[in-house]
Design a protein around this motif. Sequence first.
Motif, short mmCIF file in Angstrom:
data_model
loop_
_atom_site.label_atom_id
_atom_site.label_comp_id
_atom_site.label_asym_id
_atom_site.label_seq_id
_atom_site.Cartn_x
_atom_site.Cartn_y
_atom_site.Cartn_z
N GLU A 116 47.35 38.90 25.92
CA GLU A 116 47.23 39.26 27.34
C GLU A 116 45.79 39.55 27.72
OE1 GLU A 116 48.99 42.55 30.52
OE2 GLU A 116 49.92 42.32 28.54
N GLN A 117 45.08 40.31 26.86
CA GLN A 117 43.69 40.62 27.14
C GLN A 117 42.82 39.37 27.03
OE1 GLN A 117 41.68 43.22 24.38
NE2 GLN A 117 39.95 43.61 25.76
N TYR A 118 43.09 38.55 26.01
CA TYR A 118 42.33 37.31 25.83
C TYR A 118 42.45 36.44 27.08
CZ TYR A 118 40.67 32.99 23.62
OH TYR A 118 39.97 31.84 23.31
N ILE A 119 43.68 36.24 27.53
CA ILE A 119 43.93 35.37 28.69
C ILE A 119 43.26 35.94 29.93
CG2 ILE A 119 45.72 34.50 30.24
CD1 ILE A 119 47.56 34.36 27.75
N SER A 120 43.33 37.26 30.10
CA SER A 120 42.73 37.90 31.28
C SER A 120 41.21 37.68 31.30
CB SER A 120 43.04 39.40 31.27
OG SER A 120 42.36 40.05 32.33
N ILE A 121 40.56 37.90 30.16
CA ILE A 121 39.11 37.72 30.08
C ILE A 121 38.75 36.25 30.23
CG2 ILE A 121 37.10 37.90 28.55
CD1 ILE A 121 38.48 40.38 27.31
N ALA A 122 39.50 35.38 29.55
CA ALA A 122 39.23 33.95 29.61
C ALA A 122 39.35 33.43 31.04
CB ALA A 122 40.19 33.19 28.69
N ASN A 123 40.35 33.89 31.77
CA ASN A 123 40.55 33.43 33.14
C ASN A 123 39.39 33.83 34.04
OD1 ASN A 123 42.98 32.14 32.69
ND2 ASN A 123 44.24 33.90 33.27
N GLU A 124 38.81 35.00 33.80
CA GLU A 124 37.65 35.43 34.59
C GLU A 124 36.45 34.52 34.32
OE1 GLU A 124 37.41 37.77 36.95
OE2 GLU A 124 39.56 38.09 36.74
N LEU A 125 36.23 34.18 33.05
CA LEU A 125 35.11 33.30 32.71
C LEU A 125 35.34 31.89 33.25
CD1 LEU A 125 34.35 34.39 29.02
CD2 LEU A 125 33.18 35.09 31.12
N LEU A 126 36.58 31.43 33.17
CA LEU A 126 36.91 30.10 33.68
C LEU A 126 36.72 30.02 35.19
CD1 LEU A 126 40.14 29.39 31.59
CD2 LEU A 126 38.02 28.09 31.46
N ALA A 127 37.13 31.07 35.89
CA ALA A 127 37.06 31.08 37.35
C ALA A 127 35.61 31.03 37.84
CB ALA A 127 37.76 32.33 37.91
N VAL A 128 34.72 31.70 37.15
CA VAL A 128 33.32 31.79 37.60
C VAL A 128 32.46 30.68 37.02
CG1 VAL A 128 31.25 33.24 37.58
CG2 VAL A 128 33.49 34.27 37.97
N GLU A 145 24.13 39.94 34.64
CA GLU A 145 24.05 39.31 35.97
C GLU A 145 24.95 38.08 36.06
OE1 GLU A 145 20.66 37.06 38.74
OE2 GLU A 145 20.06 38.30 37.03
N ALA A 146 25.12 37.36 34.94
CA ALA A 146 25.95 36.15 34.94
C ALA A 146 27.42 36.46 35.14
CB ALA A 146 25.75 35.39 33.64
N LEU A 147 27.81 37.71 34.94
CA LEU A 147 29.22 38.10 35.01
C LEU A 147 29.50 39.01 36.20
CD1 LEU A 147 29.70 38.81 31.20
CD2 LEU A 147 30.11 36.67 32.42
N GLU A 148 28.55 39.11 37.11
CA GLU A 148 28.71 39.99 38.28
C GLU A 148 29.90 39.62 39.15
OE1 GLU A 148 25.08 39.94 40.45
OE2 GLU A 148 24.11 41.47 39.21
N ASP A 149 30.20 38.33 39.24
CA ASP A 149 31.26 37.88 40.14
C ASP A 149 32.64 37.90 39.49
OD1 ASP A 149 29.43 37.44 42.16
OD2 ASP A 149 29.08 35.36 41.60
N THR A 150 32.73 38.40 38.27
CA THR A 150 34.03 38.52 37.61
C THR A 150 34.60 39.92 37.84
OG1 THR A 150 33.19 39.39 35.51
CG2 THR A 150 33.17 36.99 35.79
N ASP A 151 35.87 40.11 37.47
CA ASP A 151 36.49 41.42 37.55
C ASP A 151 36.52 42.11 36.18
OD1 ASP A 151 37.00 41.34 40.28
OD2 ASP A 151 38.89 40.26 40.00
#
Length: 266
Positions: A116-128, A145-151
């Motif tokens: 669940e945590q893997y998928i949640s983190i992966a989805n944030e990276l994929l989205a941005v 700075e590269a991850l500012e737009d993620t949750d």
Amino acid sequence: MKYSGWPDPGELVVGRIDEIEDFGVFVDLEEYQDKRGLIHISEVASGWIKNVRDHVREGQIVVCKVLDVDESSQQIDLSLKDVNDHQRSDKIQEWKNEQKADNWMGLAFGEDIEDEQYISIANELLAVHGSLYDGFKQAAIHGAEALEDTDLDDEEIESIVETARENVSVPYVNVTGYVDLENPSESGVDGIREALAAAEGNGDVPEEVELEVTYVGAPEYRIKVRAPDYKTAEAELEASADRAIAAVESRGGDGEYHRERRTDDE
């Protein structure tokens, strides 16, 4: 980690040939969990095929185009002949990159990370960033700075950045910092000039590093560094600023290093 869903028609997928029959080839999809596709003999190669084994072998890694997906019958139709050499090369590289990124996820969050945590983190990276690999690559170059737009939370961002900077190799990275130089002493402009020469390294900057110092607006100067990797670039940036500050202070002036450009009201 493999995707739990289904591929889309037209998508390129990586597979491992599992079984060869007279009528076609069964392929285990490497990127999808428990998914298997069929390459009909007519889609193995162009022209008449006498023996399928003349074209493929069991255990071979192949890149296929998805022709059709029927979830109700658990059937995925694939084509091998519709993939050209350029597409095959790019897809294999993409797949290898994602395998690297999957390994980095384990390094960042532990091999026992919950799905669940893997998928949640992966989805944030994929989205941005479009892929896990590009997410880590951008984190290596630009940091948090590269991850500012993620949750992602601060702890997750810190883990990704730290892992990326220790493991991701990028052709070149660029970093920028600023140094404020003031010299009200008698040495005045000469002291500033000496400080700028020191910032530029006086010819001692490593050959693989490009360093440029430019005037922004009194008393601020911009330092740009281009280097083969982040650690080298960051180290050379800080060393440049330290040299400038030491030089101006030795002539009775003051210096201060900062990463962001000052605004007029600061």
